[in-house]
Scaffold this active site. Structure first.
Site, PDB file in Angstrom:
ATOM      1  N   HIS A  68     141.211  18.207  87.750  1.00  0.00           N
ATOM      2  CA  HIS A  68     140.499  18.766  88.900  1.00  0.00           C
ATOM      3  C   HIS A  68     141.406  19.537  89.781  1.00  0.00           C
ATOM      4  O   HIS A  68     142.394  19.873  89.255  1.00  0.00           O
ATOM      5  CB  HIS A  68     139.739  17.744  89.673  1.00  0.00           C
ATOM      6  CG  HIS A  68     140.575  16.677  90.106  1.00  0.00           C
ATOM      7  ND1 HIS A  68     141.019  16.790  91.491  1.00  0.00           N
ATOM      8  CD2 HIS A  68     141.221  15.460  89.606  1.00  0.00           C
ATOM      9  CE1 HIS A  68     142.032  16.114  91.852  1.00  0.00           C
ATOM     10  NE2 HIS A  68     141.980  15.022  90.774  1.00  0.00           N
ATOM     11  N   GLY A  69     140.814  20.225  90.728  1.00  0.00           N
ATOM     12  CA  GLY A  69     141.456  21.022  91.709  1.00  0.00           C
ATOM     13  C   GLY A  69     142.666  20.708  92.168  1.00  0.00           C
ATOM     14  O   GLY A  69     143.684  21.556  91.943  1.00  0.00           O
TER      15      GLY A  69
END
Length: 158
Positions: free
Chosen positions: A14-15
């Site tokens: 994820h980010g």
């Protein structure tokens, strides 16, 4: 160098992992080890779309990871390992994979779990597995993003 850091993060890729941890660890390969996700082509495709340019990605099951590391497949790579559960780390270590440190990122709340830190909830099995990782000689720390203070396991789990 081979494996530079292992992170327990139930969101996997994820980010924060892509934009902060990958650069911080100088990872040339992001490796997700999960026995279920490794069989889900949709999840794998979504994760592959988010990997940084010039970075490899492996999404494999635990036994394949053990085999590949023990056969030297990642020698000369900087591998950043991401798993959902502490149990996976225990299995990797017991399988002979050399893990320098385990970083606890995000562990979701749920039935039978208690929140020990913002974004980290654990049940008795996960606590036992985290303690076992340390007993096997691998430091375990809470470290959400690279700029945060790194805190030892004992700060929140006695």
């Amino acid at each position: 160098m081979s494996l530079v850091l292992a992170r327990i993060d139930q969101r996997l890729i994820h980010g924060i992992v892509v934009t902060q941890w990958a650069g911080h660890t100088k990872a040339k390969r992001l490796m997700v080890v999960d026995d279920f996700v490794s069989k889900d082509e949709n999840q794998k495709a979504a994760m592959r779309m988010s990997k940084p340019a010039g970075t490899g990605m492996s999404i494999i099951d635990t036994q394949k990871a053990i085999t590949n590391f023990n056969n030297g497949k990642y020698d000369g790579h900087n591998v950043f390992l991401i798993v959902k559960e502490p149990e996976t780390i225990v299995r990797l270590i017991e399988g002979g994979v050399k893990i320098p440190k385990v970083n606890i990122g995000i562990m979701f709340d749920g039935e039978g779990k208690k929140t020990v830190k913002k974004m980290v909830s654990v049940d008795s099995k996960e606590i036992a597995d985290l303690k076992k990782i340390q007993a096997l000689g691998v430091p375990v720390t809470f470290h959400f993003v690279p700029g945060d203070l790194e805190e030892p396991l004992e700060t929140y789990i006695k």
